[in-house]
Structure formats: C-alpha cells, structure tokens
Design an enzyme around this catalytic site. Structure first.
Site, short mmCIF file in Angstrom:
data_model
loop_
_atom_site.label_atom_id
_atom_site.label_comp_id
_atom_site.label_asym_id
_atom_site.label_seq_id
_atom_site.Cartn_x
_atom_site.Cartn_y
_atom_site.Cartn_z
N GLU A 211 74.98 75.67 55.23
CA GLU A 211 74.24 74.50 55.74
C GLU A 211 75.15 73.47 56.40
OE1 GLU A 211 72.15 73.69 51.76
OE2 GLU A 211 70.56 73.36 53.25
N LYS B 162 62.47 67.81 53.02
CA LYS B 162 63.24 68.82 53.75
C LYS B 162 62.30 70.00 53.94
CE LYS B 162 67.93 70.76 53.43
NZ LYS B 162 69.08 71.00 52.52
N1 LIG Z 1 67.39 68.21 43.78
C1 LIG Z 1 67.95 68.90 44.82
N2 LIG Z 1 67.97 70.23 44.77
C2 LIG Z 1 68.51 70.92 45.78
C3 LIG Z 1 69.05 70.26 46.89
C4 LIG Z 1 69.01 68.85 46.93
O1 LIG Z 1 69.45 68.17 47.88
N3 LIG Z 1 68.45 68.20 45.87
N4 LIG Z 1 69.57 70.99 47.93
C5 LIG Z 1 69.59 72.30 47.92
C6 LIG Z 1 70.06 73.05 49.10
O2 LIG Z 1 70.79 72.26 50.00
C7 LIG Z 1 68.78 73.63 49.73
O3 LIG Z 1 68.03 72.58 50.35
C8 LIG Z 1 69.03 74.71 50.73
O4 LIG Z 1 67.83 75.36 51.05
C9 LIG Z 1 69.12 73.09 46.79
N5 LIG Z 1 68.55 72.28 45.73
#
Ligand SMILES: Nc1nc2c(c(=O)[nH]1)N=C([C@H](O)[C@@H](O)CO)CN2
Length: 122
Positions: free
Chosen positions: A21, A98
């Site tokens: 990413e 997201k």
């Molecule tokens: N609570 C969160 N969990 C996850 C995050 C986040 O930003 N906060 N990010 C990811 C990875 O970047 C994901 O978005 C990739 O698909 C995973 N879990």
C-alpha cells in the site's frame, strides 16, 4: 448548536499498513460535521462570518494528499486536530471511510468526535 457538514469528500492518497500500500494511491472518503454558531453569518448574509466549508474542504484535501500514514485512525485524528486548530468550531466529527479495503464490504473505517476545549490526543 448549529452544524456545518461536508459529505463524502474524496481524496486520493497513499495510506495503509501493508507494504504494497506504500507505493500506491487509494481513495479515502471523509464525512465531516462541525458544531458552529451559524447565526452571525445568517443575520449578515456574510461569508466572512460563516464557517467556510469550501476552505475547510480544501485544507482537509491538501493535508490528506500530502501526509502518508498507515492507519485510518491516524489520519482521522490529524484531520480532527487540523479543523480544531484552524477553524472556530466547538467540535468536529470525522468519519473516514476506506472503500474497497475489505473484500465484500462497501467500506471500512472510523468515526471520531473531538472538542475544542479538549483537543489533546491523550
Ligand atoms: N483499525 C484498522 N484496521 C486496519 C487498518 C487501519 O487503518 N485501521 N488498515 C489495514 C490495511 O491498511 C488495510 O486497509 C488494507 O486493505 C488493515 N486493518
């Protein structure tokens, strides 16, 4: 208390915890809600007394484009603190989505609320 809101503000940026990413841009979406007394602006029909949602959206977009973090939590906190620091609001709600990050989910993310009289991150 009155509110000013910005709905579904989309920004392309580099965000994510995984290695793959860190070299791509992904879309994130902000829903923002600010508590603000709108009466002075309404009484004078005066933009200079209003919470300018266009200026606010521009600052949020620029910050999110230029600051690359791993977590949506981090970005949401930064945006809340930016709004509290730069605009005369009583509080701000930041919902950060997201889209497409998780298979079979339309979107994932966080929602936080922060207050002008308690803007520390602790
Ligand atoms: N609570 C969160 N969990 C996850 C995050 C986040 O930003 N906060 N990010 C990811 C990875 O970047 C994901 O978005 C990739 O698909 C995973 N879990």
């Amino acid at each position: 208390m009155d509110k000013v809101f910005v709905q579904a503000l989309e920004v392309l940026t580099t965000i994510g915890a995984y290695e793959w990413e860190k070299s791509i841009k992904q879309k994130i979406r902000f829903d923002l809600e600010m508590r603000h007394d709108n009466r002075p602006a309404a009484l004078g029909d005066d933009l200079t007394k209003a919470l300018d949602y266009a200026a606010l959206s521009q600052k949020v977009t620029r910050h999110a484009e230029q600051n690359h973090v791993e977590l949506v939590e981090t970005m949401a906190e930064q945006i809340a603190q930016l709004i509290l620091a730069e605009f005369p609001v009583h509080s701000v709600k930041v919902r950060l989505t997201k889209p497409g990050a998780v298979a079979n989910a339309a979107g994932v993310g966080v929602e936080i609320e922060r207050f002008a009289d308690d803007s520390s991150m602790s």
